[in-house]
Design a protein around this motif. Structure first.
Motif, PDB file in Angstrom:
ATOM      1  N   PRO A  96       0.807  -1.231   0.000  1.00 38.91           N
ATOM      2  CA  PRO A  96       0.000   0.000   0.000  1.00 38.91           C
ATOM      3  C   PRO A  96       0.838   1.278   0.000  1.00 38.91           C
ATOM      4  CG  PRO A  96      -0.878  -1.596   1.566  1.00 38.91           C
ATOM      5  CD  PRO A  96       0.438  -2.135   1.096  1.00 38.91           C
ATOM      6  N   ARG A  97       1.993   1.278   0.641  1.00 47.93           N
ATOM      7  CA  ARG A  97       2.786   2.508   0.718  1.00 47.93           C
ATOM      8  C   ARG A  97       3.405   2.882  -0.625  1.00 47.93           C
ATOM      9  NH1 ARG A  97       6.135   2.370   6.481  1.00 47.93           N
ATOM     10  NH2 ARG A  97       4.276   2.393   7.863  1.00 47.93           N
ATOM     11  N   SER A  98       3.837   1.874  -1.374  1.00 47.57           N
ATOM     12  CA  SER A  98       4.523   2.166  -2.635  1.00 47.57           C
ATOM     13  C   SER A  98       3.620   2.036  -3.853  1.00 47.57           C
ATOM     14  CB  SER A  98       5.714   1.221  -2.800  1.00 47.57           C
ATOM     15  OG  SER A  98       5.299  -0.135  -2.758  1.00 47.57           O
TER      16      SER A  98
END
Length: 323
Positions: free
Chosen positions: A133-135
């Motif tokens: 989800p972060r990248s």
């Protein structure tokens, strides 16, 4: 004299099971197991320590070989008559063993606490998307964006042109990634992509949030674009037409690697024709493939840009291979 299958260890195990070590119990157990003779009080018993060849287990005597042509006689077995106490009527035979009642074992006290029992009524575990989800936003931006001269003014190029006495009709600019050309997303709803339907929906929502709702077009198809494509999972699909030149095309498909084989499954020739058609339309295609790189078909890696649809995918890798 001991029996061939009984030895002093059997006497020790029987005494340990009884929990009684008095001489009378030892004598009775030894007689029952055949380690000592039942002398009936004659004082002629043979103690285990005095038995011949106490250091080794005795071997049974070899049976006599009958003469050739003769049959060895089979001894008849006569069950001795027993009394109520389990001893034979003559008083010289072995007594029947009494079953030992074993008590239940105490519970084991573990030094490490046991794991907590899982609750079946609780919510199911959260689903992990294929992309971290972060990248994920940065990966989508790196896969969709195109490098165009939309950056800062290129001062060295402008000075070089002026030094040559050439006019500056337009200011030269440095190349920079841009999303202004938009993106077309082709979502494969075939049999091989059924396990990844939720991941496809998540990635489509991520693309719309990164590129923009108005500049993102989503079309669905099954296994191959030969059967057409449309804006919904079901309905009357139309023959596929590439978008306007410059638009990036993202394909969320497995290229026929997964699922059972069937007649309408897209093959290599159909995919190669699609890639060639998009290249002629100046729409660079990019494939998001939910399989590791060692399973990618070599014919596809030579014709189209591909992104590993995996949590280990990094932004640097996408920028290096999709420049």
């Amino acid at each position: 004299m001991t029996s061939p299958g009984i030895w002093l260890g059997d006497v020790a195990r029987a005494l340990a099971a009884l929990g009684d070590h008095d001489p009378e119990t030892l004598r009775a157990v030894s007689e029952l197991l055949g380690v000592t003779k039942n002398t009936s009080g004659t004082g002629d018993e043979i103690r285990p320590s005095e038995a011949p060849d106490a250091g080794r287990r005795p071997q049974p005597p070899a049976p006599a070989r009958p003469d050739i042509g003769q049959t060895a006689p089979v001894p008849a077995f006569h069950a001795p008559a027993t009394t109520a106490g389990g001893q034979d009527a003559a008083g010289t035979g072995p007594r029947l063993l009494v079953p030992v009642v074993r008590a239940s074992r105490p519970p084991v006290r573990w030094t490490v606490p046991a794991l907590r029992a899982a609750s079946r009524s609780g919510p199911p575990p959260l689903r992990q998307p294929l992309l971290a989800p972060r990248s994920a936003p940065a990966i989508v931006q790196a896969a969709v964006s195109r490098w165009e001269p939309d950056g800062d003014v290129d001062i060295p190029r402008a000075v070089d042109r002026l030094a040559k006495g050439l006019p500056l009709n337009t200011l030269p600019r440095r190349p920079a990634p841009t999303l202004r050309f938009g993106v077309q997303v082709l979502v494969d709803r075939g049999l091989g992509m059924q396990p990844f339907h939720r991941d496809q929906d998540d990635l489509v929502a991520r693309i719309r949030g990164t590129v923009g709702q108005d500049t993102t077009e989503v079309l669905y198809f099954e296994d191959s674009l030969v059967g057409g494509a449309g804006p919904a999972d079901h309905g009357a699909w139309q023959p596929y037409v590439p978008p306007v030149p410059g638009t990036r095309v993202l394909l969320l498909t497995d290229l026929g690697l997964g699922g059972p084989a069937h007649s309408w499954q897209g093959g290599r020739a159909e995919w190669e024709r699609l890639f060639e058609r998009l290249t002629r339309a100046r729409c660079a295609p990019v494939v998001f493939l939910p399989y590791p790189r060692h399973r990618w078909p070599s014919w596809a890696t030579d014709r189209v840009r591909m992104v590993p649809w995996d949590r280990r995918t990094t932004v640097g890798w996408v920028r290096m291979h999709n420049g």
